[in-house]
Write a protein that holds these residues in place. Structure first.
Motif, PDB file in Angstrom:
ATOM      1  N   VAL A  23       0.832  -1.205   0.000  1.00  0.00           N
ATOM      2  CA  VAL A  23       0.000   0.000   0.000  1.00  0.00           C
ATOM      3  C   VAL A  23       0.872   1.263   0.000  1.00  0.00           C
ATOM      4  O   VAL A  23       0.615   2.218  -0.751  1.00  0.00           O
ATOM      5  CB  VAL A  23      -0.943  -0.004   1.220  1.00  0.00           C
ATOM      6  CG1 VAL A  23      -1.663   1.339   1.342  1.00  0.00           C
ATOM      7  CG2 VAL A  23      -1.957  -1.125   1.088  1.00  0.00           C
ATOM      8  N   GLY A  74       2.428   1.816  -3.453  1.00  0.00           N
ATOM      9  CA  GLY A  74       1.467   2.340  -4.422  1.00  0.00           C
ATOM     10  C   GLY A  74       1.121   3.786  -4.156  1.00  0.00           C
ATOM     11  O   GLY A  74       1.051   4.608  -5.084  1.00  0.00           O
ATOM     12  N   TRP A  75       0.916   4.141  -2.880  1.00  0.00           N
ATOM     13  CA  TRP A  75       0.512   5.502  -2.540  1.00  0.00           C
ATOM     14  C   TRP A  75       1.653   6.493  -2.744  1.00  0.00           C
ATOM     15  O   TRP A  75       1.458   7.596  -3.270  1.00  0.00           O
ATOM     16  CB  TRP A  75       0.046   5.536  -1.086  1.00  0.00           C
ATOM     17  CG  TRP A  75      -0.412   6.896  -0.666  1.00  0.00           C
ATOM     18  CD1 TRP A  75      -1.630   7.469  -0.924  1.00  0.00           C
ATOM     19  CD2 TRP A  75       0.352   7.871   0.044  1.00  0.00           C
ATOM     20  NE1 TRP A  75      -1.675   8.735  -0.401  1.00  0.00           N
ATOM     21  CE2 TRP A  75      -0.470   9.011   0.200  1.00  0.00           C
ATOM     22  CE3 TRP A  75       1.638   7.884   0.571  1.00  0.00           C
ATOM     23  CZ2 TRP A  75      -0.036  10.143   0.851  1.00  0.00           C
ATOM     24  CZ3 TRP A  75       2.077   9.011   1.223  1.00  0.00           C
ATOM     25  CH2 TRP A  75       1.236  10.129   1.364  1.00  0.00           C
ATOM     26  N   SER A  76       2.872   6.099  -2.338  1.00  0.00           N
ATOM     27  CA  SER A  76       3.997   7.049  -2.380  1.00  0.00           C
ATOM     28  C   SER A  76       4.533   7.274  -3.794  1.00  0.00           C
ATOM     29  O   SER A  76       5.327   8.179  -4.013  1.00  0.00           O
ATOM     30  CB  SER A  76       5.133   6.542  -1.489  1.00  0.00           C
ATOM     31  OG  SER A  76       5.631   5.316  -1.976  1.00  0.00           O
ATOM     32  N   ASN A  85       2.926   8.304  -6.421  1.00  0.00           N
ATOM     33  CA  ASN A  85       2.276   9.416  -7.116  1.00  0.00           C
ATOM     34  C   ASN A  85       1.844   9.009  -8.525  1.00  0.00           C
ATOM     35  O   ASN A  85       2.083   9.716  -9.498  1.00  0.00           O
ATOM     36  CB  ASN A  85       3.218  10.630  -7.183  1.00  0.00           C
ATOM     37  CG  ASN A  85       2.493  11.887  -7.607  1.00  0.00           C
ATOM     38  OD1 ASN A  85       1.311  12.054  -7.315  1.00  0.00           O
ATOM     39  ND2 ASN A  85       3.183  12.778  -8.319  1.00  0.00           N
ATOM     40  N   LYS A  97      -1.531   6.899 -10.578  1.00  0.00           N
ATOM     41  CA  LYS A  97      -2.882   6.358 -10.380  1.00  0.00           C
ATOM     42  C   LYS A  97      -2.914   4.836 -10.542  1.00  0.00           C
ATOM     43  O   LYS A  97      -3.667   4.142  -9.850  1.00  0.00           O
ATOM     44  CB  LYS A  97      -3.868   7.015 -11.343  1.00  0.00           C
ATOM     45  CG  LYS A  97      -3.549   6.812 -12.815  1.00  0.00           C
ATOM     46  CD  LYS A  97      -4.535   7.573 -13.685  1.00  0.00           C
ATOM     47  CE  LYS A  97      -4.190   7.415 -15.171  1.00  0.00           C
ATOM     48  NZ  LYS A  97      -5.085   8.194 -16.029  1.00  0.00           N
ATOM     49  N   SER A 130      -0.445   2.759  -9.832  1.00  0.00           N
ATOM     50  CA  SER A 130       0.158   2.206  -8.616  1.00  0.00           C
ATOM     51  C   SER A 130      -0.838   2.232  -7.466  1.00  0.00           C
ATOM     52  O   SER A 130      -0.955   1.267  -6.703  1.00  0.00           O
ATOM     53  CB  SER A 130       1.393   3.018  -8.239  1.00  0.00           C
ATOM     54  OG  SER A 130       2.344   2.994  -9.275  1.00  0.00           O
ATOM     55  N   LEU A 131      -1.571   3.340  -7.329  1.00  0.00           N
ATOM     56  CA  LEU A 131      -2.537   3.464  -6.238  1.00  0.00           C
ATOM     57  C   LEU A 131      -3.675   2.455  -6.406  1.00  0.00           C
ATOM     58  O   LEU A 131      -4.110   1.830  -5.432  1.00  0.00           O
ATOM     59  CB  LEU A 131      -3.096   4.889  -6.209  1.00  0.00           C
ATOM     60  CG  LEU A 131      -4.061   5.184  -5.060  1.00  0.00           C
ATOM     61  CD1 LEU A 131      -3.384   4.972  -3.718  1.00  0.00           C
ATOM     62  CD2 LEU A 131      -4.587   6.608  -5.168  1.00  0.00           C
ATOM     63  N   ALA A 166      -2.373  -0.944  -5.411  1.00  0.00           N
ATOM     64  CA  ALA A 166      -2.233  -1.059  -3.965  1.00  0.00           C
ATOM     65  C   ALA A 166      -3.594  -1.220  -3.292  1.00  0.00           C
ATOM     66  O   ALA A 166      -3.737  -1.994  -2.331  1.00  0.00           O
ATOM     67  CB  ALA A 166      -1.514   0.172  -3.428  1.00  0.00           C
ATOM     68  N   THR A 167      -4.599  -0.477  -3.781  1.00  0.00           N
ATOM     69  CA  THR A 167      -5.943  -0.596  -3.209  1.00  0.00           C
ATOM     70  C   THR A 167      -6.503  -2.002  -3.423  1.00  0.00           C
ATOM     71  O   THR A 167      -7.084  -2.612  -2.520  1.00  0.00           O
ATOM     72  CB  THR A 167      -6.881   0.436  -3.858  1.00  0.00           C
ATOM     73  OG1 THR A 167      -6.296   1.726  -3.741  1.00  0.00           O
ATOM     74  CG2 THR A 167      -8.235   0.427  -3.187  1.00  0.00           C
ATOM     75  N   TYR A 225       1.267  -1.703  -8.263  1.00  0.00           N
ATOM     76  CA  TYR A 225       2.036  -0.911  -7.298  1.00  0.00           C
ATOM     77  C   TYR A 225       3.515  -0.824  -7.663  1.00  0.00           C
ATOM     78  O   TYR A 225       4.242   0.010  -7.141  1.00  0.00           O
ATOM     79  CB  TYR A 225       1.876  -1.508  -5.898  1.00  0.00           C
ATOM     80  CG  TYR A 225       2.519  -2.867  -5.729  1.00  0.00           C
ATOM     81  CD1 TYR A 225       1.886  -4.011  -6.161  1.00  0.00           C
ATOM     82  CD2 TYR A 225       3.771  -2.988  -5.153  1.00  0.00           C
ATOM     83  CE1 TYR A 225       2.463  -5.254  -6.023  1.00  0.00           C
ATOM     84  CE2 TYR A 225       4.361  -4.226  -4.999  1.00  0.00           C
ATOM     85  CZ  TYR A 225       3.698  -5.355  -5.437  1.00  0.00           C
ATOM     86  OH  TYR A 225       4.289  -6.578  -5.307  1.00  0.00           O
TER      87      TYR A 225
END
Length: 344
Positions: free
Chosen positions: A145, A148-150, A152, A154, A156-157, A160-161, A241
């Motif tokens: 997570v 994916g979040w770090s 920057n 979409k 990757s995010l 991760a979600t 991610y």
């Protein structure tokens, strides 16, 4: 009193175990590429060294010497921390997985081996081995997570979600699938679970067939293997991610993925296939052979089955595996109480 010699032997044992695991991870990548190539009627890697045996070394050197890149807009600290979390969570559980019986006797070079489990075929024989593995393994979702979040990005995010939803969905069924094994054994220690399967008909795959099947499916989904590899499916999320990772940071994610695969195969062997138990051959050979067969099984599944649809993945976890795992726990508890008199 703890002696300096015992501490040195402990360090040597840990380094040897780490070396074996890292070598196994490296050649697991080659084995998978070779088997997939065979299934798809092509040659696979065969250029680096005889029969391509040096391919993992070439891949490792390539990743090691690639340029370090941090994408614009990334949270640099979390971006670097994420692959380290995933890698540590993949390696730490091996400390409590038993790979053999006593390996060195009672002493070595005059140093008694009753300290730090030095004489045992395990790094740390703790009474709550299963809980330790589940606790550490569940932390790896934070690495995915955060990665994916770090980044920057979409894609990757989204990857991760998906990973967090998938891992949480299947952790329940995975945990419940081993409750039957714990009930029959009366212990959370992986060593005692192996010792309880002292002949083939007492292997838990025969005493807990439904739990065995649920553990295989939920474990495969937990580590995001095909057909459950939604966190990085290339046709939808590029690479999920991992999209913005390169060089050795990507290499750590890659090594952790195969580390989790070897860990899952080791757990299936330990919990359901008798662990190191077997006639004639040394215990470590039996353990390694069973783990190899499970690894081949997971590679064969990857080369044979297509990826599921995401809504079907969620339905399988919540509407099929979780109820089946609960039924398995209840049935095992009833049989244990009524027919086994509290003694398996």
């Amino acid at each position: 009193m703890v002696s300096l010699g015992a501490l040195v032997l402990l360090l040597v044992k840990i380094l040897l175990a780490l070396g074996v695991i890292m070598t196994a991870i490296a050649y697991m990548t080659l084995m998978e590429r070779k088997v997939l190539a065979f299934l798809q009627v092509r040659l696979g890697p065969n250029r680096v060294g005889p029969w391509g045996l040096l391919q993992p070394l070439a891949d490792g050197l390539k990743l090691l010497f690639k340029e370090e890149i941090t994408v614009a807009g990334a949270d640099r600290f979390l971006y670097l921390l994420a692959p380290a979390i995933v890698m540590v969570c993949a390696l730490m559980p091996f400390a409590v997985v038993p790979f053999g019986k006593g390996i060195l006797g009672e002493s070595l070079l005059g140093i008694p081996l009753d300290q730090f489990d030095l004489g045992k075929g395990i790094l740390a024989d703790i009474d709550t081995g299963i809980l330790f593995i589940f606790a550490i393994s569940s932390l790896s979702v934070y690495g995915v997570v955060l990665g994916g979040w770090s980044s920057n990005n979409k894609y990757s995010l989204l990857g991760a979600t998906r990973a967090s939803a998938q891992m949480i969905s299947y952790e329940l069924a995975l945990g419940l699938s081993v409750v039957g094994v714990v009930l029959l054994t009366g212990s959370l220690s992986l060593v005692k679970i192996v010792e309880d399967q002292d002949w083939i008909l007492k292997w838990n795959c025969f005493r807990q067939p439904l739990g065995f099947l649920i553990f295989l499916i939920a474990g495969s989904a937990e580590i995001c293997r095909t057909p459950f590899d939604f966190i990085e499916c290339e046709n939808e999320l590029v690479a999920g991610y991992q999209t913005e990772y390169s060089s050795m940071k990507f290499g750590l994610f890659y090594l952790a993925e195969y580390g989790h695969l070897i860990l899952l195969s080791s757990l299936v062997t330990t919990l359901f296939l008798g662990g190191w138990q077997g006639p004639v051959l040394p215990p470590f050979v039996w353990f390694s052979g069973k783990v190899f067969l499970m690894l081949f099984f997971f590679v064969w599944v990857r080369g044979t089955y297509p990826r599921l649809r995401y809504d079907k993945l969620m339905k399988l976890g919540w509407k099929v595996l979780l109820p089946a795992a609960l039924v398995n726990v209840v049935v095992t508890a009833v049989i244990y109480s009524l027919y086994l008199g509290g003694k398996a």
